[in-house]
Design an enzyme around this catalytic site. Structure first.
Site, PDB file in Angstrom:
ATOM      1  N   SER A 191       0.793  -1.228   0.000  1.00 27.10           N
ATOM      2  CA  SER A 191       0.000   0.000   0.000  1.00 27.10           C
ATOM      3  C   SER A 191       0.825   1.278   0.000  1.00 27.10           C
ATOM      4  CB  SER A 191      -0.965  -0.003   1.182  1.00 27.10           C
ATOM      5  OG  SER A 191      -0.266  -0.128   2.390  1.00 27.10           O
ATOM      6  N   HIS A 219      -5.326  -3.659  -2.663  1.00 28.71           N
ATOM      7  CA  HIS A 219      -4.895  -2.804  -3.777  1.00 28.71           C
ATOM      8  C   HIS A 219      -4.671  -3.584  -5.073  1.00 28.71           C
ATOM      9  CE1 HIS A 219      -4.455   0.545  -1.002  1.00 28.71           C
ATOM     10  NE2 HIS A 219      -3.955  -0.333  -0.157  1.00 28.71           N
ATOM     11  N   LYS A 250     -11.828   0.440  -1.778  1.00 29.01           N
ATOM     12  CA  LYS A 250     -10.827   1.019  -2.671  1.00 29.01           C
ATOM     13  C   LYS A 250     -11.364   0.983  -4.108  1.00 29.01           C
ATOM     14  CE  LYS A 250      -7.322   0.424   0.759  1.00 29.01           C
ATOM     15  NZ  LYS A 250      -8.279   0.500   1.857  1.00 29.01           N
TER      16      LYS A 250
HETATM   17  C1  LIG Z   1      -3.461  -3.460   2.356  1.00 32.64           C
HETATM   18  C2  LIG Z   1      -4.631  -2.974   3.165  1.00 32.64           C
HETATM   19  N1  LIG Z   1      -5.306  -3.854   3.901  1.00 32.64           N
HETATM   20  C3  LIG Z   1      -6.361  -3.476   4.650  1.00 32.64           C
HETATM   21  C4  LIG Z   1      -6.785  -2.169   4.692  1.00 32.64           C
HETATM   22  C5  LIG Z   1      -7.948  -1.780   5.550  1.00 32.64           C
HETATM   23  O1  LIG Z   1      -9.065  -1.621   4.788  1.00 32.64           O
HETATM   24  P1  LIG Z   1     -10.268  -0.640   5.173  1.00 32.64           P
HETATM   25  O2  LIG Z   1      -9.787   0.757   4.916  1.00 32.64           O
HETATM   26  O3  LIG Z   1     -11.343  -1.063   4.248  1.00 32.64           O
HETATM   27  O4  LIG Z   1     -10.597  -0.868   6.601  1.00 32.64           O
HETATM   28  C6  LIG Z   1      -6.123  -1.221   3.910  1.00 32.64           C
HETATM   29  C7  LIG Z   1      -6.604   0.180   3.891  1.00 32.64           C
HETATM   30  O5  LIG Z   1      -5.981   1.125   4.088  1.00 32.64           O
HETATM   31  C8  LIG Z   1      -5.001  -1.625   3.139  1.00 32.64           C
HETATM   32  O6  LIG Z   1      -4.310  -0.744   2.417  1.00 32.64           O
END
Ligand SMILES: Cc1ncc(COP(=O)(O)O)c(C=O)c1O
Length: 402
Positions: A191, A219, A250
């Site tokens: 990310s 992502h 996302k």
């Molecule tokens: C790789 C990854 N996993 C999990 C999450 C968490 O997801 P959410 O924002 O839907 O709670 C994010 C979000 O920032 C992320 O980038």
């Protein structure tokens, strides 16, 4: 209690942070939590009354505000209202939840799926439900915070391997007791860096060491693979991931998280994972929006092609100006600045010229590796990307980054 006169460790931490935020704000270098006033066509937003190109969005396929998805959400409100009757296990399950889970399972070529009310809660709950004391969990050093927190909460032996270094993972796997339960877990696309995990090698190692494999596709869904189905499609590997985790916040313009997997795993999670049992169900509008979005991805494949073109244009343009975009191959494009202050100053220059990018600084990334974490989407026009690059290029020259 007068907090200002309380002199304990917690208060000192709070005050130190407050001072850092105030200093940045006083120098016009604080860019977090800025309210977007309006979403405009063509990946633009209104912020502080000004129209800006959005280069910090997770909406990789430009699906935020898609008419079909909005219509599905509105219809769900008319049918079910804005909330549910509680948690999924009791009175909270609606037909739209079941439909969404079926859609996800179909999209991910899995037997079944379960949804949670955030991606964060999904990782926290799923990892800590599957793993426990005496088990071993192996996590990439750059994995998302929700994975790290899930690993810590599980109470399992927590081993972190160097980022995308599968030789290191192999060593750690070899050093763990052969009969211990093992879970290997990684982001598909990282990310903060935008690079892709070496899935083929990881699958091989998991097989060899009888480890479960969980991949977070926050992502990569809608980003990787010819039809946007994610990392397995990208590598042409078929169904090789045991726990296919993803978010609905996302590419999918909603909120929530999911796991797609074999039926018996999903049944287990439905009855054992605490974020499912003890937290309210997804609101109907959000479930319906997510459900429609998966269908739009399949119906509008041009979006993935456009995203790939825009990603190539953005990365190659920035590189040719002399920026270090690290190892990214995807729509997440880090633009390395160095010290935190440089990243803040770059952001100020960009935003003053109506390019909405945001800085990522320590501790979210290691010290000295502060960056703009820019993103491109299928919603951008090539001419807009060129303009954004011009602004970023000028800022980089002014601040001595290139
Ligand atoms: C790789 C990854 N996993 C999990 C999450 C968490 O997801 P959410 O924002 O839907 O709670 C994010 C979000 O920032 C992320 O980038």
């Amino acid at each position: 209690m007068d907090l200002k006169t309380t002199d304990d460790a917690v208060m000192r931490r709070i005050q130190a942070f407050g001072e850092r935020v105030s200093t940045l704000q006083a120098n016009d270098l604080y860019f977090y939590n800025q309210p977007v006033q309006e979403i405009l066509p063509g990946m633009k937003v209104r912020v502080h009354g000004r129209e800006m190109g959005m280069y910090a969005s997770y909406s990789y396929l430009g699906l935020v505000n898609h008419p079909r998805i909005n219509a599905a959400a509105k219809a769900a409100i008319d049918k079910f209202g804005t909330g549910t009757h509680g948690v999924r296990t009791l009175a909270g399950t609606l037909t739209i939840h079941a439909e969404l889970e079926e859609t996800i399972a179909h999209f991910k070529h899995a037997e079944a799926a379960i949804t949670y009310s955030s991606g964060y809660a999904t990782n926290l709950s799923v990892v800590s439900t599957l793993m426990g004391r005496g088990d071993y969990v192996f996590s990439d050093k750059l994995n998302h915070a929700s994975i790290v927190d899930g690993c810590l909460m599980s109470g399992a032996e927590f081993r972190r391997f160097k980022h995308n270094d599968l030789a290191h993972l192999e060593t750690l796997l070899k050093n763990a007791p052969a009969d211990a339960a093992k879970l290997v877990i990684a982001d598909a696309v990282f990310s903060m860096d935008g690079d892709i995990i070496d899935l083929p090698k990881m699958v091989e190692l998991c097989k060899e060491h009888h480890a479960w494999l969980m991949i977070d596709e926050a992502h990569s869904v809608g980003v990787l693979g010819k039809t946007g189905r994610g990392i397995e499609e990208h590598f042409g590997l078929g169904d090789v991931i045991d726990i296919k985790m993803g978010t609905l916040s996302k590419t999918i313009p909603s909120v929530g998280g999911y796991v797609a997997a074999k039926k018996e795993i999903i049944t287990y999670l439905r009855h054992a994972s605490r974020a499912y049992i003890f937290s309210a169900a997804l609101p109907p509008a959000q479930a319906a929006a997510a459900n429609e979005a998966f269908k739009v991805i399949l119906d509008e494949p041009w979006r993935i092609e456009r995203l790939n073109e825009n990603t190539r244009l953005f990365i190659s343009g920035l590189k040719s100006m002399g920026f270090d975009t690290m190892l990214t191959e995807t729509a997440i494009v880090p633009i390395l600045c160095g010290e935190d202050e440089k990243a803040f100053a770059m952001t100020r220059e960009a935003q003053r010229n109506d390019v909405f990018v945001l800085p990522v600084v320590s501790p979210a990334v290691p010290e000295g590796l502060a960056r703009l974490r820019a993103t491109v989407t299928a919603g951008h026009e090539a001419s807009e990307i060129e303009r954004a690059m011009e602004v970023i290029g000028k800022a980089g020259k002014k601040l001595g980054i290139i």
